[in-house]
Design a protein around this motif. Structure first.
Motif, PDB file in Angstrom:
ATOM      1  N   UNK A 176      -3.203   4.198   4.423  1.00  0.00           N
ATOM      2  CA  UNK A 176      -1.793   3.831   4.433  1.00  0.00           C
ATOM      3  C   UNK A 176      -1.110   4.231   5.733  1.00  0.00           C
ATOM      4  N   UNK A 180      -0.676  -1.632   7.046  1.00  0.00           N
ATOM      5  CA  UNK A 180       0.444  -1.953   6.148  1.00  0.00           C
ATOM      6  C   UNK A 180      -0.096  -2.190   4.740  1.00  0.00           C
ATOM      7  N   UNK A 181       0.067  -1.209   3.891  1.00  0.00           N
ATOM      8  CA  UNK A 181      -0.456  -1.289   2.531  1.00  0.00           C
ATOM      9  C   UNK A 181       0.720  -1.313   1.556  1.00  0.00           C
ATOM     10  N   UNK A 182       0.760  -2.334   0.720  1.00  0.00           N
ATOM     11  CA  UNK A 182       1.727  -2.312  -0.374  1.00  0.00           C
ATOM     12  C   UNK A 182       1.217  -1.321  -1.397  1.00  0.00           C
ATOM     13  N   UNK A 183       2.125  -0.519  -1.927  1.00  0.00           N
ATOM     14  CA  UNK A 183       1.693   0.578  -2.786  1.00  0.00           C
ATOM     15  C   UNK A 183       2.732   0.839  -3.850  1.00  0.00           C
ATOM     16  N   UNK A 184       2.272   1.089  -5.074  1.00  0.00           N
ATOM     17  CA  UNK A 184       3.235   1.562  -6.065  1.00  0.00           C
ATOM     18  C   UNK A 184       2.589   2.599  -6.965  1.00  0.00           C
TER      19      UNK A 184
ATOM     20  N   UNK B 185       6.241   0.910  -2.266  1.00  0.00           N
ATOM     21  CA  UNK B 185       6.442   0.525  -0.868  1.00  0.00           C
ATOM     22  C   UNK B 185       5.864  -0.869  -0.727  1.00  0.00           C
ATOM     23  N   UNK B 186       6.690  -1.796  -0.254  1.00  0.00           N
ATOM     24  CA  UNK B 186       6.260  -3.194  -0.174  1.00  0.00           C
ATOM     25  C   UNK B 186       6.554  -3.737   1.210  1.00  0.00           C
ATOM     26  N   UNK B 187       5.502  -4.149   1.894  1.00  0.00           N
ATOM     27  CA  UNK B 187       5.696  -4.768   3.201  1.00  0.00           C
ATOM     28  C   UNK B 187       5.910  -6.257   3.033  1.00  0.00           C
ATOM     29  N   UNK B 240       3.892 -12.306  11.027  1.00  0.00           N
ATOM     30  CA  UNK B 240       2.971 -11.669  11.973  1.00  0.00           C
ATOM     31  C   UNK B 240       2.060 -12.704  12.617  1.00  0.00           C
TER      32      UNK B 240
END
Lengths: 470, 470
Positions: A176, A180-184, B185-187, B240
């Motif tokens: 991370x 760019x990692x989406x994480x929840x 966290x959301x990119x 991107x």
């Protein structure tokens, strides 16, 4: 080929998924190093703070079989053919898991872990390193630094890194930082504590050994799984507020007498009190992230990539199935085990394998996380409801008649390798049909009543006319 | 009261929100220490890697006013009365922000930050500590350790800690280790780069200074905000993949000639190329978490608690409004500024204030995160669509007639202090009414046509009969 020229993989984590992944990589002829933060569980007992037994079903068994490490485990597990529901009044009712007698299996986590470590270590190209805690990664230079027991550091180099280091994965954390990692991360408001039911004085199981026992109490529940030593491992799941309310032995015993009266003789008051107050109360969280990889450098699998609440018994099974899916991607992009490309794969081919693994596996793993969340409601509450039992019965009949068309959700998840996301979609479709059929049924019933009422009214009209004429 | 007896607060982060929070706490008479990882921006220029100018609107202004630090800022900002849409063909069209001429305001981030630091430092009970990077926290013992410029550590003690240390908040990270925090966290798949339009040769603005300029191009967009020095700061937002495709100066110029032709003369090719390749390409992420506090020990505010994509210009405004809401909770639970309880508050009262802040603010901040995500679609695409413009017009009329009943979303968000979640609910309701009215309109139109067709047919029947008779 010289040892140093071999394609090398560093696996972080020597738990169930990490040690199984080591076997899969070893079969490819790669140089495999497994780094585990804790000590070797085969030498000293490890208090992992995790559950003692687990439910192994088709996905996990398939992954063990494909790696050729299933035999010992399959002969040391206890099949459970269904749920045994303990009502408040002590009444028991059995709900079979599968329509064809399919079982899930209670296995000892430590036995399985030791066997998988032994199996990995039997390969000359595998080395296990205990007391190696991942500190940081330099993915671009394919390096990782570990802290050893004596506090010293060691930096290793490997062509690819596989993070199988569990829910608090340091590999994921490093990934991370890099990408760019989406994480929840989502906690549920419930916690768990482990209790026990020992064998009887006669050395027998205190309850039926071929069921998973459930005490569903709507907003909370208790479950029990059998062990080979004739004991049961019991887990109580309930809101933190209920745990907080139990402060004394008396509080605990009152609570058990009020809610799980039939379990007290099996546990024994003294053991219940000792276990309850001694054992840690664990929180329950779900972790989702995406993607699972970075270039051709690293991939995360198992709980490191998708931690789920334990209510479907699929956490381990899903993590083990990850090994099959990842291996399939390696075969697809690098060739099969005998191919030279598999032994010395190119960066772009590895990157393609990891990317397709990530794209392919993520929706399935997230569907399973959602299903696990849903199943808590099913286990603690739905199993006691007539609507639920009715649908279960109807789906069971239909599954017998159309075994490939209508498959109960539990069967798809636990007794098949239908991808989880596909299972979820099919189940949603089946729910829509079921609800539709019920609505039509209700409409037809409504229409029949209307016709009957109308007939009655029409039948009465002449009588009314006659009355008016009088 | 002796200095050492005062209730003390450690604020982590001396940016816009941290320095404003310092003023709020100073007014309560608390001992305030602000710890900022970077150097003092008033002494040396700081390259923060963040946007140069920002859009200040009602929520931010209200927070500055309540703290009594608004004057200098209000006299150094440029009101923007609407969006100025730049079409592909160079056509300009103005879309006012408010029906009553309300404006959002372009302000210089650094000017504002310096002023807020000066304002905080003017209080004798405030101390600013630059080059202090938070290392770790021991919340239970109310201690925090910072690393100083020379690498040495310092541990400080404070009754309460306020984390205003931005999107990568170390305070949040420490809080997540201590407590069960739901986090996501959301990119988004888009990035940004900052460009510039300098003043003209005559030293004037190259474009209208009282608009926020937008070049909406459906899947991406460019915007420009005016600065006091007659330049514009320009930001290009796009996927991107589009950034990756621009490898040479020629690629860049071709892209600009094809998509933003009217902007090239304003920027100058040389400056465009220099800025584009020199400036960092920033990623865009959203962060949500819950709760924002731990007991009476710590609370996080601003981007540390809720980072949003920049498309509604509410990141700063929301963070500043956090200061009002937190101050209101302190007043509610500790008494107003003159109350002795406010000066030496009790732990339970502080805990109650932080808990209510967290419970109250979280749904609003998350609603704003969602709205910000939605507004990217509005800015880059909807603003060019007739349906959007039609609804905007109709809502504008209705807002003029029923100023309190029908309020356009943009007005609720930018020109009111209606809680964000309430704004979102009202907007959803308005959308339902609007869609309902449109459907009824369509049905009525459809019915009129049917009646007309029917009349025509009925009118023709005699003629047909006559024809048949012939």
């Amino acid at each position: 080929m010289a040892e140093s020229d071999k394609f090398s993989v560093a696996i972080v984590g020597g738990g169930l998924v990490g040690s199984l992944a080591a076997v899969y990589c070893a079969k490819r002829g790669w140089k495999v190093d497994v780094y585990e933060a804790r000590r070797d569980p085969r030498l000293e007992s490890v208090d992992s703070g995790r559950s003692i037994n687990l439910a192994l079903s088709v996905r996990g068994i398939s992954a063990l079989k494909k790696a050729g490490v299933d035999e010992k485990i399959l002969s040391n597990m206890i099949p459970m053919k269904g749920r045994l529901i303990h009502s408040m009044d002590g009444k028991l009712s059995s709900q079979p898991y599968g329509i064809f007698g399919e079982c899930i299996n209670s296995v000892d986590r430590m036995m399985m872990n030791k066997h998988l470590l032994d199996s990995a270590e039997a390969y000359p190209n595998v080395k296990l390193h205990f007391h190696h805690e991942l500190n940081q990664c330099d993915f671009d230079n394919q390096k990782a630094t570990f802290t050893k027991k004596d506090g010293s550091s060691v930096t290793v180099k490997a062509d690819i890194m596989i993070g199988a280091d569990g829910v608090y994965s340091r590999t994921r954390q490093q990934l991370m930082r890099k990408s760019r990692i989406n994480f929840s991360q989502q906690y549920i408001d419930h916690a768990w504590v482990e209790l026990a039911i020992p064998p009887t004085a006669e050395g027998e199981y205190a309850m039926d050994a071929h069921h998973l026992h459930i005490w569903p109490r709507q907003t909370f529940m208790m479950i029990a799984l059998p062990n080979l030593d004739k004991s049961f491992t019991v887990t109580l799941f309930m809101p933190w507020s209920k745990f907080d309310a139990i402060k004394t032995e008396q509080d605990l015993l009152t609570f058990f007498r009020d809610t799980f009266p039939d379990s007290i003789p099996f546990m024994g008051e003294q053991l219940l009190v000792a276990n309850y107050f001694k054992n840690i109360k664990g929180s329950l969280a779900q972790i989702k992230c995406r993607p699972y990889h970075y270039q051709d450098k690293v991939v995360i699998i198992g709980d490191a990539a998708h931690a789920m609440v334990p209510f479907y018994g699929q956490g381990m099974n899903c993590g083990m199935e990850d090994c099959i899916v990842l291996d399939d991607m390696f075969t697809k992009h690098l060739g099969d085990l005998s191919s030279p490309a598999s032994l010395g794969p190119s960066g772009p081919a590895v990157a393609a394998a990891l990317e397709e693994y990530s794209e392919n596996r993520n929706p399935d793993a997230e569907a399973m996380c959602d299903l696990a969340m849903y199943n808590y409601v099913e286990m603690r509450s739905s199993v006691t409801k007539p609507e639920y039992l009715f649908r279960k019965k109807v789906e069971g009949w239909l599954h017998k008649i159309f075994p490939k068309t209508i498959i109960p959700l539990y069967t798809m998840v636990s007794f098949s390798r239908i991808p989880y996301a596909e299972a979820l979609r099919r189940w949603n479709r089946q729910t829509a049909w079921f609800d539709g059929a019920r609505t039509i049924g209700q409409l037809l019933a409504g229409a029949s009543i209307s016709v009957a009422v109308l007939a009655l009214i029409v039948g009465r009209i002449p009588k009314i006319e006659i009355m008016l004429k009088k």
